[in-house]
Design a protein around this motif. Sequence first.
Motif, PDB file in Angstrom:
ATOM      1  N   UNK A 105      -2.377  64.009  47.568  1.00 10.78           N
ATOM      2  CA  UNK A 105      -3.663  64.138  46.876  1.00 10.78           C
ATOM      3  C   UNK A 105      -3.695  63.460  45.519  1.00 10.78           C
ATOM      4  N   UNK A 106      -2.514  63.150  44.973  1.00 16.25           N
ATOM      5  CA  UNK A 106      -2.343  62.569  43.638  1.00 16.25           C
ATOM      6  C   UNK A 106      -2.677  63.541  42.519  1.00 16.25           C
ATOM      7  N   UNK A 107      -2.912  64.806  42.860  1.00 14.32           N
ATOM      8  CA  UNK A 107      -3.076  65.830  41.829  1.00 14.32           C
ATOM      9  C   UNK A 107      -2.736  67.191  42.415  1.00 14.32           C
ATOM     10  N   UNK A 108      -2.428  68.127  41.514  1.00 17.07           N
ATOM     11  CA  UNK A 108      -2.226  69.525  41.878  1.00 17.07           C
ATOM     12  C   UNK A 108      -3.152  70.388  41.042  1.00 17.07           C
ATOM     13  N   UNK A 109      -3.735  71.406  41.647  1.00 16.21           N
ATOM     14  CA  UNK A 109      -4.526  72.414  40.940  1.00 16.21           C
ATOM     15  C   UNK A 109      -3.813  73.754  41.130  1.00 16.21           C
ATOM     16  N   UNK A 110      -3.129  74.206  40.081  1.00 19.64           N
ATOM     17  CA  UNK A 110      -2.293  75.402  40.139  1.00 19.64           C
ATOM     18  C   UNK A 110      -2.822  76.448  39.166  1.00 19.64           C
ATOM     19  N   UNK A 111      -2.755  77.719  39.560  1.00 16.97           N
ATOM     20  CA  UNK A 111      -3.212  78.743  38.616  1.00 16.97           C
ATOM     21  C   UNK A 111      -2.330  79.986  38.645  1.00 16.97           C
ATOM     22  N   UNK A 112      -2.250  80.615  37.457  1.00 13.38           N
ATOM     23  CA  UNK A 112      -1.484  81.834  37.242  1.00 13.38           C
ATOM     24  C   UNK A 112      -2.305  82.769  36.355  1.00 13.38           C
ATOM     25  N   UNK A 113      -1.704  83.894  35.948  1.00 10.57           N
ATOM     26  CA  UNK A 113      -2.342  84.852  35.045  1.00 10.57           C
ATOM     27  C   UNK A 113      -1.352  85.171  33.926  1.00 10.57           C
ATOM     28  N   UNK A 114      -1.801  85.255  32.688  1.00  4.89           N
ATOM     29  CA  UNK A 114      -0.866  85.629  31.611  1.00  4.89           C
ATOM     30  C   UNK A 114      -0.151  86.946  31.854  1.00  4.89           C
ATOM     31  N   UNK A 115      -0.809  87.911  32.524  1.00  2.18           N
ATOM     32  CA  UNK A 115      -0.158  89.204  32.744  1.00  2.18           C
ATOM     33  C   UNK A 115       1.071  89.120  33.654  1.00  2.18           C
ATOM     34  N   UNK A 116       1.260  88.007  34.332  1.00  2.00           N
ATOM     35  CA  UNK A 116       2.457  87.849  35.156  1.00  2.00           C
ATOM     36  C   UNK A 116       3.720  87.697  34.309  1.00  2.00           C
TER      37      UNK A 116
END
Length: 260
Positions: free
Chosen positions: A196-207
């Motif tokens: 895809x030539x890109x990644x869309x990654x997400x997390x949460x600060x509470x982790x």
Amino acid sequence: MTKVVLLSFDLEEFDIPEEYGQLLEPAVKFAVSLKGLEALLPLLEQLQIRSTFFVTANFAKQHPHVVRSLAQTHEVASHGFYHDSFAVSDLRLSKDVLEGITHTAVTGFRMARLQAVSDRAIAAAGYVYNSSMNPTYLPGRYNNFWQKRTAFYSQQLLQIPVSVTPLIRFPLFWLSFKNLPLLVYKVASQLTLQCDRYLNLYFHPWEFIDITSFKLPGYVKRHSGNVMLLRLERYLTWLLPQAEFITFSEFKLVHAMGQL
């Protein structure tokens, strides 16, 4: 253009224990997320990574100085007004609150828990991109396997789905990162980045603080706190030579110029 990574964090009230029957005082919900944010930010500064924070207006009103400071380095986008409830009017209200606090334009939206929201309503509220879809199938949570897997336009909004692998659409969201062997997650990331030539990654600060004392399933509590922070550091350090980290609003410009 080089490959890019969109690293984002949903900065919200820590209400996930309530999904499992543990009611929390509002002060606890805000404190857990704030402490996690305070643990996370030095790592991003150390690695010189700019991220996008999808922030609830409720959190921003509770900690305006924190969110204003955050916007000086990172992008602040909307995560709705409250994390545990939603009304269409919240789309504009959350944008107004965040812009009033940060003194910057808020152009992106992500719905809490990646639930479906009307594209027309999001666009009407003044947003130009939306990252509220995980294009995979997870029983009881997501049924988007046949939706478009990579960025596309709908109702004049740039839709930026969360990254999943090609073909089998294995999700690269936060739960996968917490529970897969890191080597497996890296291989899946590399395959998706090449395709895809890109990644869309997400997390949460509470982790990034210890949440083992809360009433949560093991797959949510796994690798929390400093263990999770070190795990993220290893992963980001591995990823940095392979791609450029940019914000979602920067990605919209890159996409508009056809450079991906």
